[in-house]
Scaffold this motif. Sequence first.
Motif, PDB file in Angstrom:
ATOM      1  N   ASN A  13       0.835  -1.195   0.000  1.00  0.00           N
ATOM      2  CA  ASN A  13       0.000   0.000   0.000  1.00  0.00           C
ATOM      3  C   ASN A  13       0.874   1.252   0.000  1.00  0.00           C
ATOM      4  O   ASN A  13       1.759   1.388   0.844  1.00  0.00           O
ATOM      5  CB  ASN A  13      -0.893   0.021   1.249  1.00  0.00           C
ATOM      6  N   LEU A 134      -7.581   3.185   2.781  1.00  0.00           N
ATOM      7  CA  LEU A 134      -6.688   2.571   1.804  1.00  0.00           C
ATOM      8  C   LEU A 134      -6.786   3.169   0.400  1.00  0.00           C
ATOM      9  O   LEU A 134      -5.865   3.001  -0.400  1.00  0.00           O
ATOM     10  CB  LEU A 134      -6.939   1.065   1.756  1.00  0.00           C
ATOM     11  N   THR A 138      -5.533   0.270  -2.882  1.00  0.00           N
ATOM     12  CA  THR A 138      -6.202  -1.034  -2.988  1.00  0.00           C
ATOM     13  C   THR A 138      -6.406  -1.460  -4.434  1.00  0.00           C
ATOM     14  O   THR A 138      -6.761  -2.607  -4.697  1.00  0.00           O
ATOM     15  CB  THR A 138      -7.585  -0.990  -2.303  1.00  0.00           C
ATOM     16  N   LEU A 162      -2.230  -5.648   1.983  1.00  0.00           N
ATOM     17  CA  LEU A 162      -2.818  -5.424   0.667  1.00  0.00           C
ATOM     18  C   LEU A 162      -3.661  -6.609   0.189  1.00  0.00           C
ATOM     19  O   LEU A 162      -4.324  -6.531  -0.840  1.00  0.00           O
ATOM     20  CB  LEU A 162      -1.697  -5.141  -0.352  1.00  0.00           C
ATOM     21  N   ASP A 164      -6.493  -8.034  -0.038  1.00  0.00           N
ATOM     22  CA  ASP A 164      -7.934  -7.846   0.126  1.00  0.00           C
ATOM     23  C   ASP A 164      -8.677  -8.032  -1.188  1.00  0.00           C
ATOM     24  O   ASP A 164      -9.430  -8.978  -1.354  1.00  0.00           O
ATOM     25  CB  ASP A 164      -8.237  -6.453   0.681  1.00  0.00           C
ATOM     26  N   ARG A 165      -8.467  -7.109  -2.111  1.00  0.00           N
ATOM     27  CA  ARG A 165      -9.191  -7.163  -3.373  1.00  0.00           C
ATOM     28  C   ARG A 165      -8.619  -8.246  -4.291  1.00  0.00           C
ATOM     29  O   ARG A 165      -7.420  -8.531  -4.261  1.00  0.00           O
ATOM     30  CB  ARG A 165      -9.122  -5.806  -4.070  1.00  0.00           C
TER      31      ARG A 165
END
Length: 326
Positions: A13, A134, A138, A162, A164-165
């Motif tokens: 990030n 974020l 992101t 990071l 997550d997505r």
Amino acid sequence: MTNHRFDVLGLGNAIVDVLAQVDESLIEELALVKGTMALIDAERAEALTQKIDGKALVRSGGSAGNTMAGVASLGGKAAFIGRVADDALGRAFTQEIREIGVEYRTAPVAGGLPTARCIVLITPDAQRTMNTFLGASTELHPADVDEALVRDAFVTYLEGYLWDRPEAKEAFVHAAELAHAHGRKVALTLSDPFCVERHRESFLELVDGHIDVLFANEHEIMHLYKAATFDEAKAAVRGKCEIAVLTRSEKGAHILAGDREVHVPAAPVERVVDTTGAGDLFAAGFLFGLARGKSLEECGRIAAIAAAEVISHIGPRPETPLSTLI
């Protein structure tokens, strides 16, 4: 493949840190859980920023970004991949990370989410409570992964925050596959128990399938393997990756590699001021040593010195050149 242009390439990030020393009463007033990291939206980020307006220190940050700053401070060659918006904070991040000697090529993105920021509230006991928006960070995409940087780096370091997505996960796996295709190493930091709880199964798959060097503190590694004790967690991670680096604050760190276990004592600190960045700088020291062919003991010693420097002052990046301390 042993020759490399960069010691460490970080993916993470791209965040601007806003740090402030506050009283315990503000933590209570804002209904925050001290010592944790919470994800917040843009509105909450603005409200918290206003609360500390005038007494905050603003710095480029992000966990992997801090690690790359540490590598540069040690005299190493570092590069970073992370997304910012084409806005004032994004330009500030880009300028600062380049000024400290980190290679940064990721193009800013116009028209999307604003640049990420992390509001860090530091209480008198040196605990940090992080509130993170974020934003643009992101949206890291596999297309942002520069194969030339991966090819030219001894190790590619991935930031758990990071994870997550779906696009960011794809970017991580893509970077890991590129690194191994070029004969390079891949490292991962679990980042936070909060991350581990949310992504345990996919983290386990990532560690088993793609990671050579794993960084975790004792809480993170125990959460990952649902272990009741630290010793149980050590047994569970052994053999899952080439090297596991497990930190325990003032108790030092344990480095597991095959059948070996190396204990690294914490470096002495006159006064702990702010623990922000301790894990990031420990990783910087260890990976710098590894890239330079040092023994596990020496990698650990450098890591402990780097962590000790950063907790002796406010902020997550070195104030004294680490190259002068090692």
